[in-house]
Design an enzyme around this catalytic site. Structure first.
Site, short mmCIF file in Angstrom:
data_model
loop_
_atom_site.label_atom_id
_atom_site.label_comp_id
_atom_site.label_asym_id
_atom_site.label_seq_id
_atom_site.Cartn_x
_atom_site.Cartn_y
_atom_site.Cartn_z
N HIS A 1 -3.27 45.67 -13.12
CA HIS A 1 -2.85 45.02 -12.02
C HIS A 1 -3.79 45.19 -10.74
O HIS A 1 -4.42 44.69 -9.94
CB HIS A 1 -1.39 45.13 -11.46
CG HIS A 1 -0.41 44.42 -12.33
ND1 HIS A 1 -0.55 43.12 -12.52
CD2 HIS A 1 0.71 44.79 -12.95
CE1 HIS A 1 0.51 42.79 -13.30
NE2 HIS A 1 1.28 43.90 -13.75
N ASP B 1 -0.78 31.89 -22.72
CA ASP B 1 -1.71 32.96 -22.49
C ASP B 1 -3.07 32.19 -22.77
O ASP B 1 -3.41 31.78 -24.01
CB ASP B 1 -1.65 34.10 -23.47
CG ASP B 1 -2.49 35.35 -22.94
OD1 ASP B 1 -2.01 36.17 -22.55
OD2 ASP B 1 -3.89 35.08 -22.95
N CYS C 1 4.78 41.78 -12.37
CA CYS C 1 4.82 40.73 -13.67
C CYS C 1 6.35 40.94 -14.33
O CYS C 1 6.76 40.11 -15.05
CB CYS C 1 3.76 40.82 -14.52
SG CYS C 1 3.91 42.47 -15.65
N ASP D 1 -3.65 34.50 -16.13
CA ASP D 1 -3.85 33.67 -17.33
C ASP D 1 -2.70 33.52 -18.18
O ASP D 1 -2.75 33.21 -19.23
CB ASP D 1 -5.23 34.04 -18.23
CG ASP D 1 -5.03 35.13 -19.26
OD1 ASP D 1 -4.23 36.05 -18.94
OD2 ASP D 1 -5.54 34.81 -20.45
N GLU D 2 -1.71 34.43 -17.84
CA GLU D 2 -0.61 34.10 -18.70
C GLU D 2 0.80 33.88 -17.78
O GLU D 2 0.85 34.31 -16.49
CB GLU D 2 -0.33 35.30 -19.48
CG GLU D 2 -0.13 36.70 -18.79
CD GLU D 2 0.14 37.85 -19.70
OE1 GLU D 2 1.08 37.91 -20.43
OE2 GLU D 2 -0.39 38.86 -19.24
N1 DCP Z 1 -8.96 41.28 -17.84
C1 DCP Z 1 -9.52 42.42 -17.26
N2 DCP Z 1 -9.68 43.67 -17.70
C2 DCP Z 1 -8.67 43.96 -18.79
C3 DCP Z 1 -8.08 42.84 -19.47
C4 DCP Z 1 -8.44 41.61 -19.10
O1 DCP Z 1 -10.24 42.05 -16.12
N3 DCP Z 1 -8.65 45.30 -19.19
C5 DCP Z 1 -8.91 39.90 -17.47
C6 DCP Z 1 -10.06 39.28 -18.33
C7 DCP Z 1 -9.32 38.31 -19.21
C8 DCP Z 1 -8.18 38.04 -18.46
O2 DCP Z 1 -8.05 39.21 -17.82
O3 DCP Z 1 -9.88 37.15 -19.51
C9 DCP Z 1 -7.00 37.60 -19.48
O4 DCP Z 1 -6.52 38.78 -20.28
P1 DCP Z 1 -6.07 38.88 -21.58
O5 DCP Z 1 -5.28 40.05 -21.95
O6 DCP Z 1 -5.07 37.59 -21.60
O7 DCP Z 1 -7.53 38.48 -22.53
P2 DCP Z 1 -8.25 37.02 -22.64
O8 DCP Z 1 -7.61 36.08 -21.91
O9 DCP Z 1 -9.61 37.34 -22.33
O10 DCP Z 1 -8.24 37.14 -24.13
P3 DCP Z 1 -6.90 36.64 -25.29
O11 DCP Z 1 -7.49 35.49 -25.92
O12 DCP Z 1 -6.82 37.73 -26.12
O13 DCP Z 1 -5.66 36.27 -24.27
MG MG Z 2 -5.55 35.73 -22.31
#
Ligand code: DCP
Ligand code: MG
Length: 669
Positions: free
Chosen positions: A608, A107, A589, A198-199
């Site tokens: 999503h 992630d 997913c 991102d994951e």
């Molecule tokens: N995202 C979004 N709305 C959300 C959650 C996430 O648009 N409610 C988007 C922005 C994030 C990306 O998806 O950058 C990935 O989500 P993650 O939950 O993995 O969060 P991050 O990568 O930002 O942080 P972490 O370091 O906790 O993984």
């Molecule tokens: Mg992330």
């Protein structure tokens, strides 16, 4: 059983105001939770969001009270029976345990924020978030220290962190970097599962075996490769199954990894004090219900309270909870799934101009036909979806004697359905075709041709489409069916016949719900209040589903269950009908969530959908979620032999032992 949260300190009302903003994300361990709660409460008080949160909170409390009442009715004989049921189920589940796989969940760290910082290095070290004053997509780790997080409105975030820099989203960039990471993943597992931009989940068993390296080494190498390709850091979790790997990847965020060894003792020790909320899919509602109705806080307690779980929940939900208690998760690679329906829709300013409405319908029919022909689809059930000026959602469906796919055929039948509704003022029209030609069943989709919209509406065609109306024309208001997982608490010899996971058609003449004006009004009200503008867009996109008819011997009991679950059913129906393959697994997913996890499912489908809308906005296509057919790599990583260890990103990956994790994970922000 635990006490429910009824004593609210009136001087500090925010203490009982739990929103998504007050949930812990990685990097938020030291945050002053009460301060965040107070500010969120004060900033949102009186808003429609606030009212909706209050209503949801009241729903949860009611649900908990119902559960507690049902638990109180259990006799000693019932409990000893359910203990036997639970013991049997636990040993059956235990027998499925597979500790042979090495799953890895990767992630990216603060993904959007990290990408933005890469293109503007002056942001480095400063609290920043990506999004707008109305909604943030994510926040960097500096901002998280103030309690700023994803899904929080920017104006609240600024109150928490006045120096917060907010950068607008740029999805082209995120897609670009997402693609780069996937190129890396592909080398290690050609069939990796991308859960979002991102994951991803990678089955690294083979590569580890071929190269005689450990899960820890492979995780380090993959993270180093990702950094080399992107200059971005990621975190990884390694575990015997996907459920645990995901939990693990969050433990040492950012830029860290956590490895859970492939042995039973390690898994059970890990799970023993793990808060249930750490499990993917267990959200606020389930957490509260488990805690306040059952006194369950940790995964291990699922096993200790297994008899109660088996007494009150459906088989599928009980299995999910017991699996969590055992630390079991999926170890297989999901098969490529088949599409179940195809749809499109358009939103516009409310109008009753019939010319305009027919014109829209024509456009939709043409687009749908083009999409169907691209994928070689012909369907027999056509559903017209309408949203009226007052946000009422109606579905009108017709099942035809022959399969159709041409614009003319679609338009002919859609026009008839629309005509029957006129005059009406509408703000949305949608069309969906389902019930595909049998010939297609078993034929895998060409996943490379799928867009995310395709994906959202896709399902498992192997799942039976049970649309057995004698009258081919179905009329339903506010969606077509209710999916309700139920389990009635009763004396044990009745249990099997009661344990139904049923779906009811609102207008099904077999059932009185739709004919009861009071219930219907309440249902309508729930739906209308429930769904704000954005959320109703979610459901419009997802459409409705058809499910099996009610079996006679369960019907009476279902009626009483309906009263209990009515609110839940209404929201379930309105919110996420299409996303769940076999009513269990997210078609995007692969995350598994039983039908009763209404709010968690909603949160998940919102996520999503948000991705999809964002993609549309940026004019790009998200390909992350498409399951890939397993292909033999011409140049597998194995052939690289022992790859030279690459230097990790500036901040070295951290590792913490399991026991330290317990302390950390219990600080549930
Ligand atoms: N995202 C979004 N709305 C959300 C959650 C996430 O648009 N409610 C988007 C922005 C994030 C990306 O998806 O950058 C990935 O989500 P993650 O939950 O993995 O969060 P991050 O990568 O930002 O942080 P972490 O370091 O906790 O993984
Ligand atoms: Mg992330």
């Amino acid at each position: 059983m635990a006490k429910s949260e009824t004593d609210v300190d009136t001087a500090r009302p925010w203490q009982s105001y739990h929103t998504v903003y007050t949930n812990a994300k990685a990097g938020m361990d030291g945050v002053d939770k009460e301060k965040v709660q107070r500010i969120v409460y004060q900033m949102s008080k009186g808003s429609s969001y606030f009212k909706n949160e209050e209503r949801k909170e009241a729903d949860i409390r009611e649900k908990i009270d119902n559960m507690r009442a049902r638990l109180a009715k259990l006799t000693a004989a019932d409990l000893s029976h359910y203990q036997m049921v639970a013991d049997k189920r636990i040993s059956e589940l235990e027998a499925t345990r597979d500790l042979s796989r090495i799953w890895l969940h990767v992630d990216m760290d603060a993904f959007y924020a990290a990408v933005e910082t890469l293109s503007n290095p002056s942001l480095k070290g400063k609290p920043m978030a990506v999004g707008s004053l109305s909604m943030l997509s994510t926040a960097n780790y500096e901002a998280r220290k103030f309690g700023v997080r994803a899904a929080m409105p920017g104006f609240i975030a600024r109150k928490l962190c006045p120096k917060l820099i907010i950068v607008p989203t740029d999805f082209k960039k995120y897609n670009h970097y997402g693609d780069l990471t996937r190129k890396v993943f592909q080398k290690y597992d050609p069939n990796f599962l991308a859960a979002s931009l991102d994951e991803a989940y990678l089955d690294t068993t083979e590569v580890c075996k071929e190269r005689s390296i450990t899960g820890e080494e492979i995780a380090e190498e993959i993270r180093a490769c990702v950094y080399e390709e992107t200059s971005l850091t990621c975190s990884a979790g390694v575990a015997p199954n996907r459920l645990l790997a995901k939990v693990c990847s969050d433990i040492n965020k950012p830029n860290g990894q956590f490895v859970l060894p492939n042995n039973l003792l390690a898994v059970m020790t890990f799970i023993s004090s793990l808060p249930v909320r750490k499990i993917g899919g267990i959200g606020k509602v389930t957490e509260h219900v488990l805690r306040d109705a059952f006194g369950i806080n940790t995964c291990e307690e699922m096993l200790q309270k297994a008899s109660y779980i088996c007494a009150l929940f459906s088989h599928s939900t009980a299995d999910f909870f017991l699996s969590v208690g055992l630390g079991l998760g999926r170890t297989d690679t999901p098969e490529v799934r088949l599409r179940k329906s195809i749809s499109n829709e358009r939103t516009f300013s409310a109008t009753s101009d019939e010319m305009f409405l027919y014109h829209k319908l024509e456009d939709l029919a043409e687009m749908l036909s083009t999409d169907m022909q691209k994928e070689g689809l012909c369907g027999r059930t056509l559903t017209l979806k309408l949203k009226t000026a007052s946000f009422e959602v109606r579905n009108r469906a017709v099942t035809l004697p022959k399969y159709i796919c041409s614009t003319e055929d679609i338009l002919k039948h859609a026009s008839k359905l629309l005509k029957a509704e006129l005059p009406v003022s509408l703000r949305l029209i949608g069309l969906r075709v389902s019930h595909f030609n049998e010939d297609r069943k078993g034929a895998p989709l060409d996943s490379t041709q799928k867009t995310l919209i395709n994906f959202i509406v896709s399902g498992d065609a192997s799942r039976k489409v049970m649309d057995n109306h004698s009258d081919p024309c179905v009329k339903n208001d506010d969606e077509t069916s209710l999916s309700i997982g139920t389990h009635e608490t009763c004396s044990f010899n009745d249990r099997d016949t009661l344990n139904c996971s049923l779906s009811l058609k609102l207008d099904d003449s077999n059932f009185t719900f739709s004919n009861d004006a009071g219930q219907m009004e309440k249902f309508q009200k729930t739906v209308n209040e429930n769904v704000d503008e954005t959320k109703s867009e979610v459901t419009q996109l997802l459409g409705a589903d058809f499910s099996p008819p009610v079996e006679g011997n369960c019907l009476e009991r279902m009626k009483s269950e309906i009263k209990l679950l009515e609110g839940e059913a209404a929201s379930s129906n309105q919110r996420e009908p299409f996303l769940w393959v076999n009513d269990y697994k997210c078609s995007i997913c692969g995350i598994e969530l039983p039908p009763n996890f209404v709010d968690e499912r909603q949160e998940h489908s919102d996520f999503h959908l948000a991705q999809k809308l964002q993609e549309e906005e940026s004019g790009t296509e998200l390909r992350t979620s498409t399951p890939r057919p397993r292909v033999v790599q011409k140049d597998p990583i194995a052939s690289q032999g022992k790859r030279k260890k690459q230097k990790l990103s500036p901040k070295e990956g951290k590792h913490i032992p399991i026991d330290q994790f317990f302390t950390r994970s219990n600080q549930n922000f």
